[in-house]
Design a protein around this motif. Structure first.
Motif, PDB file in Angstrom:
ATOM      1  N   PHE A 194      20.477 -52.779   5.030  1.00 18.82           N
ATOM      2  CA  PHE A 194      21.225 -53.999   5.517  1.00 18.82           C
ATOM      3  C   PHE A 194      22.663 -53.868   5.896  1.00 18.82           C
ATOM      4  O   PHE A 194      23.223 -54.122   6.825  1.00 18.82           O
ATOM      5  N   GLN A 195      23.405 -53.333   4.584  1.00 18.74           N
ATOM      6  CA  GLN A 195      24.785 -52.988   5.142  1.00 18.74           C
ATOM      7  C   GLN A 195      25.159 -52.199   6.180  1.00 18.74           C
ATOM      8  O   GLN A 195      26.053 -52.368   6.811  1.00 18.74           O
ATOM      9  N   THR A 196      24.194 -50.897   6.291  1.00 20.27           N
ATOM     10  CA  THR A 196      24.484 -50.204   7.239  1.00 20.27           C
ATOM     11  C   THR A 196      24.153 -50.956   8.856  1.00 20.27           C
ATOM     12  O   THR A 196      25.160 -50.865   9.613  1.00 20.27           O
ATOM     13  N   MET A 241      15.699 -55.488  15.888  1.00 23.31           N
ATOM     14  CA  MET A 241      15.320 -54.882  14.757  1.00 23.31           C
ATOM     15  C   MET A 241      14.726 -53.486  14.789  1.00 23.31           C
ATOM     16  O   MET A 241      14.796 -52.630  14.317  1.00 23.31           O
ATOM     17  N   LEU A 242      13.559 -53.594  15.854  1.00 27.88           N
ATOM     18  CA  LEU A 242      12.844 -52.316  16.078  1.00 27.88           C
ATOM     19  C   LEU A 242      13.978 -51.107  16.382  1.00 27.88           C
ATOM     20  O   LEU A 242      14.048 -50.187  16.102  1.00 27.88           O
ATOM     21  N   GLU A 243      14.992 -51.740  17.568  1.00 24.62           N
ATOM     22  CA  GLU A 243      15.939 -50.694  17.852  1.00 24.62           C
ATOM     23  C   GLU A 243      16.905 -50.298  16.836  1.00 24.62           C
ATOM     24  O   GLU A 243      17.238 -48.938  16.689  1.00 24.62           O
ATOM     25  N   ALA A 244      17.134 -51.218  16.231  1.00 26.02           N
ATOM     26  CA  ALA A 244      18.079 -51.020  14.743  1.00 26.02           C
ATOM     27  C   ALA A 244      17.707 -50.026  13.854  1.00 26.02           C
ATOM     28  O   ALA A 244      18.288 -49.028  13.280  1.00 26.02           O
ATOM     29  N   LEU A 245      16.526 -50.252  13.249  1.00 23.40           N
ATOM     30  CA  LEU A 245      15.702 -49.477  12.460  1.00 23.40           C
ATOM     31  C   LEU A 245      15.282 -47.900  12.942  1.00 23.40           C
ATOM     32  O   LEU A 245      15.376 -46.879  12.350  1.00 23.40           O
ATOM     33  N   VAL A 299      20.047 -60.268   9.076  1.00 22.26           N
ATOM     34  CA  VAL A 299      20.249 -61.143   8.085  1.00 22.26           C
ATOM     35  C   VAL A 299      18.627 -61.977   7.856  1.00 22.26           C
ATOM     36  O   VAL A 299      18.362 -62.133   6.733  1.00 22.26           O
ATOM     37  N   ALA A 300      18.235 -62.367   9.066  1.00 23.60           N
ATOM     38  CA  ALA A 300      16.873 -63.149   8.843  1.00 23.60           C
ATOM     39  C   ALA A 300      15.656 -61.921   8.372  1.00 23.60           C
ATOM     40  O   ALA A 300      14.915 -62.382   7.563  1.00 23.60           O
ATOM     41  N   PHE A 301      16.063 -60.663   8.702  1.00 22.34           N
ATOM     42  CA  PHE A 301      14.890 -59.739   8.414  1.00 22.34           C
ATOM     43  C   PHE A 301      15.006 -59.399   6.804  1.00 22.34           C
ATOM     44  O   PHE A 301      13.964 -59.415   6.311  1.00 22.34           O
ATOM     45  N   PHE A 302      16.161 -59.120   6.435  1.00 18.56           N
ATOM     46  CA  PHE A 302      16.250 -59.263   4.867  1.00 18.56           C
ATOM     47  C   PHE A 302      16.683 -60.414   4.033  1.00 18.56           C
ATOM     48  O   PHE A 302      17.234 -60.380   3.172  1.00 18.56           O
ATOM     49  N   LEU A 342      18.444 -44.615   1.779  1.00 20.52           N
ATOM     50  CA  LEU A 342      18.661 -46.162   1.728  1.00 20.52           C
ATOM     51  C   LEU A 342      17.654 -46.841   1.001  1.00 20.52           C
ATOM     52  O   LEU A 342      16.565 -46.553   0.984  1.00 20.52           O
ATOM     53  N   ASP A 343      18.062 -47.975   0.386  1.00 23.95           N
ATOM     54  CA  ASP A 343      17.196 -49.032   0.020  1.00 23.95           C
ATOM     55  C   ASP A 343      17.350 -50.416   0.855  1.00 23.95           C
ATOM     56  O   ASP A 343      17.980 -50.219   1.801  1.00 23.95           O
ATOM     57  N   CYS A 344      16.695 -51.375   0.523  1.00 25.47           N
ATOM     58  CA  CYS A 344      16.743 -52.623   1.656  1.00 25.47           C
ATOM     59  C   CYS A 344      18.545 -53.079   1.636  1.00 25.47           C
ATOM     60  O   CYS A 344      18.971 -53.175   2.726  1.00 25.47           O
ATOM     61  N   ALA A 345      18.862 -52.939   0.555  1.00 28.93           N
ATOM     62  CA  ALA A 345      20.388 -53.777   0.466  1.00 28.93           C
ATOM     63  C   ALA A 345      21.287 -52.592   1.384  1.00 28.93           C
ATOM     64  O   ALA A 345      22.139 -53.139   2.116  1.00 28.93           O
ATOM     65  N   SER A 346      21.165 -51.495   1.090  1.00 29.00           N
ATOM     66  CA  SER A 346      21.982 -50.394   1.644  1.00 29.00           C
ATOM     67  C   SER A 346      21.764 -50.195   3.284  1.00 29.00           C
ATOM     68  O   SER A 346      22.320 -50.106   3.919  1.00 29.00           O
TER      69      SER A 346
END
Length: 296
Positions: A25-27, A213-217, A65-68, A19-23
């Motif tokens: 975020f999509q995930t 965000m910590l949970e999602a990542l 969205v805010a994070f990225f 993954l990069d930042c964009a992908s």
């Protein structure tokens, strides 16, 4: 070379290593959208937990969205953001009603709630859920969900990102942004003892976003293990949320009728002061622990 996001359906999640930042975020964003759709029918049927889960999914989406934001925020998001705020209105009203009704049904508060509030809570809960069902079943909501999916998968932000060279690596970006969110949360919580209701609410939102965000990542494997900041951020968010709910519940008795003796009935729920102080202490302790967490 970083993974180039594709304009495919997104049904198959790429491994975190690719993954990069964009992908990434999509995930995360597509997971949120899937959660909204998964709980839609149950929420329309009056399921309290389903309403709560949709609210969480929307908050997670906003946090992503805010994070990225430097990568994904564009003119279309500004339009979608307004539509999400419209949907979140009746969702929030229904959720708030559910919470105060749950308070009123507790053994500790039952007699007080019946005396001070009566049947108004159940009536309001019913009205708010009916309004929510109309909103969830509306064409406007369906269009919003379709537009969100299209924006996440094919938005102009994605083309702009793909044209950039030397995009920052995902791990580096996440480390930097998590540290920045952490420092901001710590800084703004240092005056917690003297903060008014509105600043406390904004602090709670920031704690919630960091937690989500910590949970999602971690769930997607972008973080190899749960970050040490997760637990105190979660505790801070919950303590401030419970404080807000308690304050709203107690406020429902404002303007309560006089008793038979002609005196105003006691407005605060039993043990209100003690519970309020306990929640304040819990929030302060959580903030202190969060401040002691070293930036990763």
């Amino acid at each position: 070379m970083s993974h180039r996001p594709t304009r495919t359906s997104g049904r198959h999640r790429a491994s975190a290593a690719n993954l990069d930042c964009a992908s990434a975020f999509q995930t995360l964003a597509l997971d949120c959208l899937a959660a909204i759709k998964a709980h839609h029918s149950s929420a329309c049927a009056g399921d309290v937990e389903a309403v709560h889960q949709i609210r969480i999914a929307i908050t997670r989406l906003r946090a992503a969205v805010a994070f990225f934001a430097p990568i994904v925020a564009d003119a279309e998001w500004l339009r979608l953001k307004k539509e999400i705020a419209w949907l979140n209105g009746p969702l929030g009203a229904a959720r708030d009603s559910d919470v105060v009704v749950e308070y009123a049904r507790r053994k500790r508060y039952g007699a007080w709630a019946q005396r001070m509030i009566g049947e108004r809570l159940d009536q309001r809960q019913m009205q708010n859920h009916r309004a929510l069902v109309r909103c969830l079943r509306s064409v406007r909501t369906q269009r919003l969900l379709v537009a969100l999916a299209d924006w996440i998968r094919h938005g102009s932000w994605l083309e702009r990102h793909n044209q950039r060279r030397n995009a920052e690596a995902l791990q580096s970006y996440c480390t930097r942004e998590l540290d920045r969110w952490h420092r901001r949360l710590v800084r703004r919580g240092r005056q917690l003892k003297t903060l008014g209701a509105s600043p406390r609410h904004r602090l709670r939102i920031k704690a919630k976003r960091l937690r989500y965000m910590l949970e999602a990542l971690a769930e997607t494997g972008i973080l190899r293990e749960q970050d040490e900041r997760h637990r105190p951020a979660k505790r801070l968010q919950r303590a401030l949320g419970d404080l807000r709910d308690l304050r709203r519940f107690a406020g429902l008795a404002d303007g309560s009728p006089q008793t038979d003796s002609g005196k105003r009935a006691k407005k605060r729920p039993p043990g209100y002061g003690h519970r309020r102080q306990k929640l304040f202490d819990a929030a302060i302790a959580a903030h202190r622990d969060l401040e002691h967490c070293g930036a990763s």
